[in-house]
Motif scaffolding. Structure first.
Motif, PDB file in Angstrom:
ATOM      1  N   PHE A  62       0.823  -1.209   0.000  1.00  0.00           N
ATOM      2  CA  PHE A  62       0.000   0.000   0.000  1.00  0.00           C
ATOM      3  C   PHE A  62       0.860   1.264   0.000  1.00  0.00           C
ATOM      4  O   PHE A  62       0.383   2.344  -0.321  1.00  0.00           O
ATOM      5  N   GLU A  94       1.698  -8.564  -4.083  1.00  0.00           N
ATOM      6  CA  GLU A  94       0.432  -8.020  -4.577  1.00  0.00           C
ATOM      7  C   GLU A  94      -0.690  -8.197  -3.553  1.00  0.00           C
ATOM      8  O   GLU A  94      -0.785  -9.232  -2.889  1.00  0.00           O
ATOM      9  N   PRO A  97      -7.149  -8.188  -5.364  1.00  0.00           N
ATOM     10  CA  PRO A  97      -7.898  -7.065  -5.957  1.00  0.00           C
ATOM     11  C   PRO A  97      -9.040  -6.549  -5.084  1.00  0.00           C
ATOM     12  O   PRO A  97      -9.273  -5.343  -5.001  1.00  0.00           O
ATOM     13  N   GLN A  98      -9.744  -7.453  -4.415  1.00  0.00           N
ATOM     14  CA  GLN A  98     -10.903  -7.028  -3.627  1.00  0.00           C
ATOM     15  C   GLN A  98     -10.524  -6.189  -2.409  1.00  0.00           C
ATOM     16  O   GLN A  98     -11.354  -5.471  -1.845  1.00  0.00           O
ATOM     17  N   LYS A 100      -7.675  -4.158  -2.497  1.00  0.00           N
ATOM     18  CA  LYS A 100      -6.856  -3.020  -2.934  1.00  0.00           C
ATOM     19  C   LYS A 100      -7.592  -1.701  -2.739  1.00  0.00           C
ATOM     20  O   LYS A 100      -7.031  -0.728  -2.242  1.00  0.00           O
ATOM     21  N   GLU A 101      -8.846  -1.676  -3.139  1.00  0.00           N
ATOM     22  CA  GLU A 101      -9.639  -0.456  -3.017  1.00  0.00           C
ATOM     23  C   GLU A 101     -10.347  -0.357  -1.671  1.00  0.00           C
ATOM     24  O   GLU A 101     -10.702   0.728  -1.230  1.00  0.00           O
ATOM     25  N   ASN A 102     -10.551  -1.516  -1.036  1.00  0.00           N
ATOM     26  CA  ASN A 102     -11.297  -1.514   0.221  1.00  0.00           C
ATOM     27  C   ASN A 102     -10.646  -2.467   1.227  1.00  0.00           C
ATOM     28  O   ASN A 102     -11.145  -3.554   1.498  1.00  0.00           O
ATOM     29  N   SER A 105     -12.492  -4.361   4.049  1.00  0.00           N
ATOM     30  CA  SER A 105     -13.389  -5.497   3.812  1.00  0.00           C
ATOM     31  C   SER A 105     -12.734  -6.843   4.128  1.00  0.00           C
ATOM     32  O   SER A 105     -13.394  -7.872   4.100  1.00  0.00           O
TER      33      SER A 105
END
Length: 218
Positions: A62, A94, A97-98, A100-102, A105
């Motif tokens: 991040f 890495e 994906p789920q 990365k933005e949140n 969660s």
């Protein structure tokens, strides 16, 4: 009289603000120093035990493009300890994906010291060891990714892992943690215990788990 009270109130608020700022700044300074110290101790141990080994340093993905002081102190501590004796490659696994933005969660224990353990895709670490084949000591500043036992890294006889402040519950129960150290996959872990820094290896892992298992998340 009202004017006098107003001036006093303003002065009190200014004093409170200054004290809060000082308190926050002092706590931040202590946290940064502790981060540098624990990675420095880990680096010294690696240098003494495996002086010719190159290091793949896993850092917070991040913060890949915006280093925080906390991340920099961790990297700096290791580099200060190792010096020029080995190569250190800072790399970023890495994030799923789920998350990365949140990142909020992600489902994780409230008491974990390494929340990124539940967000990092362990397969991406295999890509990193393939990209840097001569860096055989993998040092993680972000914990052990959930599912690491299914990776090529875990199966590789030439790669070893060193950690700071790990949550060993990711590996499994206490016996699984012992096996990971005694079997040589995890060669070192450095953790803070109050003002002390404790180095854990195959020689004392059983004793640590018998007496201070909270240091490893249990």
């Amino acid at each position: 009289m009202k004017r006098k009270h107003k001036i006093i109130s303003i002065i009190v608020l200014i004093i409170i603000f200054i004290l809060c700022f000082f308190f926050f700044d002092e706590n931040k300074r202590k946290a940064l120093n502790k981060r540098h110290s624990v990675t420095f101790v880990l680096g010294k141990e690696i240098k003494n035990r495996l002086p010719d080994s190159n290091i793949l340093l896993l850092a917070n993905p991040f913060k890949k493009h915006s280093f925080s002081d906390f991340d920099l102190k961790g990297i700096e501590g290791l580099k200060d300890a190792i010096g020029e004796s080995s190569e250190i490659e800072v790399a970023y696994p890495e994030i799923y994906p789920q998350f990365k933005e949140n990142p909020g969660s992600a489902t994780l224990p409230m008491d974990t010291k390494t929340p990124l353990s539940f967000m990092v895709n362990p397969a991406s670490i295999d890509n990193l060891i393939h990209e840097f084949p001569n860096h055989t000591i993998v040092v993680s500043l972000i914990g052990i990714p959930l599912g690491i036992q299914r990776t090529k890294l875990w199966a590789s006889p030439k790669h070893s892992i060193a950690l700071i402040e790990p949550d060993m519950r990711i590996i499994g129960n206490e016996n699984s943690a012992i096996k990971s150290f005694v079997g040589g996959k995890i060669i070192l872990a450095c953790v803070t215990d109050g003002k002390d820094i404790v180095t854990i290896d195959s020689n004392n892992i059983s004793n640590i788990l018998a007496n201070k298992k909270y240091l490893l998340g249990y």
